[in-house]
Design an enzyme around this catalytic site. Sequence first.
Site, PDB file in Angstrom:
ATOM      1  N   SER A 184     -29.355 -65.070  33.643  1.00 20.93           N
ATOM      2  CA  SER A 184     -29.988 -66.154  34.390  1.00 20.93           C
ATOM      3  C   SER A 184     -31.406 -65.833  34.854  1.00 20.93           C
ATOM      4  CB  SER A 184     -29.122 -66.548  35.585  1.00 20.93           C
ATOM      5  OG  SER A 184     -28.922 -65.432  36.422  1.00 20.93           O
ATOM      6  N   HIS A 212     -25.253 -70.616  31.486  1.00 24.76           N
ATOM      7  CA  HIS A 212     -26.516 -71.016  30.848  1.00 24.76           C
ATOM      8  C   HIS A 212     -26.421 -71.093  29.327  1.00 24.76           C
ATOM      9  CE1 HIS A 212     -28.463 -70.631  34.741  1.00 24.76           C
ATOM     10  NE2 HIS A 212     -27.761 -69.519  34.887  1.00 24.76           N
ATOM     11  N   LYS A 243     -24.952 -77.358  35.530  1.00 25.01           N
ATOM     12  CA  LYS A 243     -26.239 -77.108  34.878  1.00 25.01           C
ATOM     13  C   LYS A 243     -26.410 -78.098  33.718  1.00 25.01           C
ATOM     14  CE  LYS A 243     -25.983 -72.476  36.694  1.00 25.01           C
ATOM     15  NZ  LYS A 243     -26.476 -72.768  38.033  1.00 25.01           N
TER      16      LYS A 243
HETATM   17  C1  PLP Z   1     -24.696 -67.052  35.480  1.00 24.94           C
HETATM   18  C2  PLP Z   1     -24.240 -67.916  36.612  1.00 24.94           C
HETATM   19  N1  PLP Z   1     -22.926 -67.923  36.934  1.00 24.94           N
HETATM   20  C3  PLP Z   1     -22.458 -68.675  37.947  1.00 24.94           C
HETATM   21  C4  PLP Z   1     -23.292 -69.473  38.689  1.00 24.94           C
HETATM   22  C5  PLP Z   1     -22.729 -70.287  39.827  1.00 24.94           C
HETATM   23  O1  PLP Z   1     -22.590 -71.602  39.425  1.00 24.94           O
HETATM   24  P1  PLP Z   1     -22.669 -72.856  40.430  1.00 24.94           P
HETATM   25  O2  PLP Z   1     -24.118 -72.978  40.830  1.00 24.94           O
HETATM   26  O3  PLP Z   1     -22.194 -73.973  39.587  1.00 24.94           O
HETATM   27  O4  PLP Z   1     -21.818 -72.539  41.590  1.00 24.94           O
HETATM   28  C6  PLP Z   1     -24.647 -69.521  38.387  1.00 24.94           C
HETATM   29  C7  PLP Z   1     -25.536 -70.399  39.186  1.00 24.94           C
HETATM   30  O5  PLP Z   1     -26.679 -70.233  39.377  1.00 24.94           O
HETATM   31  C8  PLP Z   1     -25.146 -68.715  37.326  1.00 24.94           C
HETATM   32  O6  PLP Z   1     -26.437 -68.704  37.012  1.00 24.94           O
END
Ligand code: PLP
Length: 396
Positions: A184, A212, A243
């Site tokens: 990310s 992602h 997302k």
């Molecule tokens: C790689 C990753 N996993 C999990 C999450 C958490 O997801 P959510 O924002 O839907 O709670 C994010 C959010 O930024 C993320 O980038």
Amino acid sequence: MSSIQKRIAEMNRRVEDLQERGIYFYLQPLDGLNGAWVSSNGQRMLNFASYSYLGLLGHPRIEQAAQEAIKQYGTGTHGVRILAGSLPLHVELEQTIARFKKAEAAIVYSSGYVTNLTTVSTLVGRDDVVICDKFNHASIVDGCLLSGARFLRFRHNDMGDLEQRLRQAAPDQGKLVIVDAVFSMDGDVIDLPEVSRLCREHNALLMVDEAHSLGVLGETGHGIEEHFGMEGAIDVQMGTLSKTIPSVGGYVAGKRELITYLKHAARAFVFSAALPPAQVAAARASFEVIEDEPERISALRRNVGLFLNGLRARGFDTLNSETPIVPIICGADEQAYQMARLCQEEGIFVLPVVSPAVPVGAARLRANVTAVHTASDIAHALDIFESAGKQLGVIG
Ligand SMILES: Cc1ncc(COP(=O)(O)O)c(C=O)c1O
């Protein structure tokens, strides 16, 4: 002052300092969202900070599904699904996800963060070993810490180091390896073929976070298994509904036995309320739209190429990104703040990421390109990044 008060005071001091210097970019008020554009404090800006990679936010079919769900079921649920009943919508969403991810079954939770926290801590415990890439998302790290399992980390995308960590576990010990599909902060892709091979060799379960990569990787946007042509390689396929999917929530897809276990043991499923009907219906419709509108995936792929090549040709360091998440390395935290300021002044909505979220000296703008940017939006943004980068000496 107690240590708790000190912690609070220190963060407040940092925030006030940035605010006074006019370089506090977080929690920016947005008063309008429209395709590739946002408006903040009355200023219209091109959005390079969106996770709506395929531009599905605001899609009429998705909004209609949400509205119909509210009409039929209202805005909430009666509580936790296991005790207060499960709507047909929840079951249909889980079936849709399972089909989309070519898995036997799926479970949905109320956020992506909570999905990682609860899944990891339900799968492993004190007698087990959990092994993570160092750049895994915070929600995975928190799940590992909560689990009480022995927690080992390997150097980012370094398969030799992963093998070393796997060798540190006893042959009969429960082992779970967890990686992000697309990282990310860096936008690079995990070496799934090698991670998967090592997991099989060492009898470890493999969990991959597709926050992602859903809708992004693979010819038809089905994710990282499709990207590498490795259907069935991942034991625990995790993803978010916040997302590419313009809703909220998280899911795990996998074998039926795994999902049944999670539905009865994962504390965030058993002790937390169900997703509201509108969000469930929106998420379900989104998976269908991804399959029905493949041109969005082609547009995204074209835009990633234009954006990355354009930045690299101008001399920016974008690490090993090959996805819509593009780090524009600035160096010191201050450089990243100033880049964000210059870009926003010129109408590009982009945010800085600084330490400790990224290593000291690798502060960056994290720019996300989406399917709804036009080629001229991208060309315009590249000019602004270039001029800001030259002004601050980020590029020559
Ligand atoms: C790689 C990753 N996993 C999990 C999450 C958490 O997801 P959510 O924002 O839907 O709670 C994010 C959010 O930024 C993320 O980038």
